[in-house]
Scaffold this active site. Structure first.
Site, PDB file in Angstrom:
ATOM      1  N   LYS A 299      45.690  30.070  33.960  1.00  0.00           N
ATOM      2  CA  LYS A 299      45.969  29.811  35.381  1.00  0.00           C
ATOM      3  C   LYS A 299      46.761  28.516  35.562  1.00  0.00           C
ATOM      4  CE  LYS A 299      44.467  33.538  36.943  1.00  0.00           C
ATOM      5  NZ  LYS A 299      45.198  34.441  37.831  1.00  0.00           N
TER       6      LYS A 299
ATOM      7  N   TYR B  21      40.838  31.434  30.398  1.00  0.00           N
ATOM      8  CA  TYR B  21      41.257  31.745  31.771  1.00  0.00           C
ATOM      9  C   TYR B  21      41.882  30.511  32.431  1.00  0.00           C
ATOM     10  CZ  TYR B  21      40.782  33.008  36.706  1.00  0.00           C
ATOM     11  OH  TYR B  21      41.029  33.261  38.033  1.00  0.00           O
TER      12      TYR B  21
HETATM   13  P1  NAD Z   1      39.601  42.373  40.426  1.00  0.00           P
HETATM   14  O1  NAD Z   1      39.092  42.649  39.066  1.00  0.00           O
HETATM   15  O2  NAD Z   1      38.761  42.707  41.614  1.00  0.00           O
HETATM   16  O3  NAD Z   1      41.025  43.035  40.611  1.00  0.00           O
HETATM   17  C1  NAD Z   1      42.055  42.839  39.654  1.00  0.00           C
HETATM   18  C2  NAD Z   1      43.006  44.008  39.679  1.00  0.00           C
HETATM   19  O4  NAD Z   1      44.007  43.779  38.672  1.00  0.00           O
HETATM   20  C3  NAD Z   1      42.326  45.342  39.345  1.00  0.00           C
HETATM   21  O5  NAD Z   1      42.724  46.342  40.276  1.00  0.00           O
HETATM   22  C4  NAD Z   1      42.819  45.668  37.940  1.00  0.00           C
HETATM   23  O6  NAD Z   1      42.917  47.054  37.676  1.00  0.00           O
HETATM   24  C5  NAD Z   1      44.185  44.993  37.942  1.00  0.00           C
HETATM   25  N1  NAD Z   1      44.669  44.677  36.594  1.00  0.00           N
HETATM   26  C6  NAD Z   1      43.964  44.175  35.550  1.00  0.00           C
HETATM   27  N2  NAD Z   1      44.747  44.073  34.463  1.00  0.00           N
HETATM   28  C7  NAD Z   1      45.982  44.525  34.823  1.00  0.00           C
HETATM   29  C8  NAD Z   1      47.206  44.690  34.131  1.00  0.00           C
HETATM   30  N3  NAD Z   1      47.332  44.380  32.830  1.00  0.00           N
HETATM   31  N4  NAD Z   1      48.283  45.171  34.817  1.00  0.00           N
HETATM   32  C9  NAD Z   1      48.157  45.516  36.119  1.00  0.00           C
HETATM   33  N5  NAD Z   1      47.018  45.414  36.819  1.00  0.00           N
HETATM   34  C10 NAD Z   1      45.931  44.914  36.180  1.00  0.00           C
HETATM   35  O7  NAD Z   1      39.952  40.809  40.429  1.00  0.00           O
HETATM   36  P2  NAD Z   1      40.157  39.815  41.649  1.00  0.00           P
HETATM   37  O8  NAD Z   1      38.937  39.012  41.770  1.00  0.00           O
HETATM   38  O9  NAD Z   1      40.705  40.523  42.820  1.00  0.00           O
HETATM   39  O10 NAD Z   1      41.296  38.857  41.027  1.00  0.00           O
HETATM   40  C11 NAD Z   1      42.661  39.028  41.355  1.00  0.00           C
HETATM   41  C12 NAD Z   1      43.416  37.762  40.977  1.00  0.00           C
HETATM   42  O11 NAD Z   1      42.850  36.643  41.650  1.00  0.00           O
HETATM   43  C13 NAD Z   1      43.333  37.438  39.481  1.00  0.00           C
HETATM   44  O12 NAD Z   1      44.563  36.896  39.060  1.00  0.00           O
HETATM   45  C14 NAD Z   1      42.242  36.372  39.433  1.00  0.00           C
HETATM   46  O13 NAD Z   1      42.386  35.535  38.333  1.00  0.00           O
HETATM   47  C15 NAD Z   1      42.507  35.644  40.727  1.00  0.00           C
HETATM   48  N6  NAD Z   1      41.371  34.889  41.232  1.00  0.00           N
HETATM   49  C16 NAD Z   1      40.250  35.525  41.671  1.00  0.00           C
HETATM   50  C17 NAD Z   1      39.209  34.762  42.185  1.00  0.00           C
HETATM   51  C18 NAD Z   1      37.970  35.386  42.764  1.00  0.00           C
HETATM   52  O14 NAD Z   1      37.067  34.653  43.184  1.00  0.00           O
HETATM   53  N7  NAD Z   1      37.847  36.690  42.845  1.00  0.00           N
HETATM   54  C19 NAD Z   1      39.302  33.363  42.214  1.00  0.00           C
HETATM   55  C20 NAD Z   1      40.451  32.746  41.735  1.00  0.00           C
HETATM   56  C21 NAD Z   1      41.486  33.528  41.259  1.00  0.00           C
END
Ligand code: NAD
Length: 254
Positions: free
Chosen positions: A156, A152
């Site tokens: 990123k 991951y």
């Molecule tokens: P989440 O799992 O709540 O939501 C992710 C969404 O992406 C889901 O709706 C899923 O269906 C969709 N998805 C997954 N694979 C996909 C694909 N191949 N094509 C299209 N859609 C797809 O995750 P989140 O926590 O909201 O994370 C969203 C983004 O933020 C990610 O890139 C994650 O790495 C990043 N992020 C999250 C956090 C956190 O604390 N939640 C921190 C840093 C970065």
């Protein structure tokens, strides 16, 4: 603030941070395309937004699928002003255990997915001589590390290397490419890591709480605004100060 009638695509917008970005853009008057591999939930999220919205099924790791997303949006609305390449996955596996398949899957969705989403939208943005692209990276990889997330973290950090060179390639147009780096944001994906993880994480954040998806949404809305046109190839950290303390001792001094 984005201009009203801005046509925005948010990938991974069915839930979590993407849904928060969609909510903020929509409440500022933008038309929002909720693009997600989970088409059913994307439809529900789009229906709940305050403004004009549509749901489109997309797998960001697949070139035909991202091309079809861009085509659908141009057919429907005639423009693509904003792309938020936000879809991502973060399964955990130690360095000794992570398989090549797991490594590829994470990098395919996160890093290749951002590349394919940008590449698919770029011809339309170039023809308009206007576009705002915001990638959702993370503090994990670009700034800090966390055991269990080598694949991951690599994905990123790769997104930022991609962003900097892509930003240069389009610098002679009114297209910008930036990234937000969320810390720990309260989403379904993060909830899956368990209450103990969430509580201990709270204790490591100077602001004392995890972020909300809308906290990231507001940062994205700024970078996606017309007025942010002189900002490109850079990052905005949204982490409640999580990466600030120089040590555990510093955190305890608050
Ligand atoms: P989440 O799992 O709540 O939501 C992710 C969404 O992406 C889901 O709706 C899923 O269906 C969709 N998805 C997954 N694979 C996909 C694909 N191949 N094509 C299209 N859609 C797809 O995750 P989140 O926590 O909201 O994370 C969203 C983004 O933020 C990610 O890139 C994650 O790495 C990043 N992020 C999250 C956090 C956190 O604390 N939640 C921190 C840093 C970065």
């Amino acid at each position: 603030m984005v201009s009203t009638d801005t046509v925005s695509i948010v990938t991974g917008a069915a839930s979590g941070i993407g849904a928060g970005i969609a909510e903020v853009l929509s409440s500022e008057g933008a038309t929002v395309v909720v693009a997600d591999v989970d088409e059913e939930t994307a439809g529900e999220t789009a229906a709940d937004l305050p403004g004009e919205a549509m749901a489109v099924g997309v797998d960001v790791a697949d070139r035909e699928s991202t091309a079809s997303l861009a085509e659908t949006v141009v057919d429907e609305y005639g423009r693509i002003d904003v792309l938020c390449a936000n879809a991502g996955i973060y399964p955990s596996a130690s360095l000794e255990e992570v398989t090549v398949e797991e490594w590829d899957e994470v990098n395919d969705v996160n890093a290749k997915g951002a590349f394919l989403s940008v590449q698919a939208c770029l011809p339309q943005m170039k023809s308009q001589d206007y576009g705002r692209i915001v990638l959702t990276s993370s503090i994990t990889g670009p700034m800090v590390g966390y055991p269990g997330w080598t694949h991951y973290a690599a994905s990123k950090a790769a997104m930022l290397g991609f962003m900097r060179t892509a930003a240069m390639e389009v610098a002679d147009t009114d297209i910008t490419i930036n990234a937000v780096l969320p810390g720990n944001i309260r989403t379904g994906g993060l909830d899956d890591l368990g209450e103990e993880y969430l509580e201990r994480m709270r204790q490591s954040i100077p602001k004392g709480e995890l972020g909300d998806p809308e906290d990231v949404g507001h940062a994205v809305a700024f970078l996606a605004s017309e007025k942010a046109g002189y900002i490109t190839g850079t990052t905005l950290v949204v982490d409640g100060g999580q990466t600030l303390p120089e040590s555990q001792l510093a955190l305890e001094e608050i």
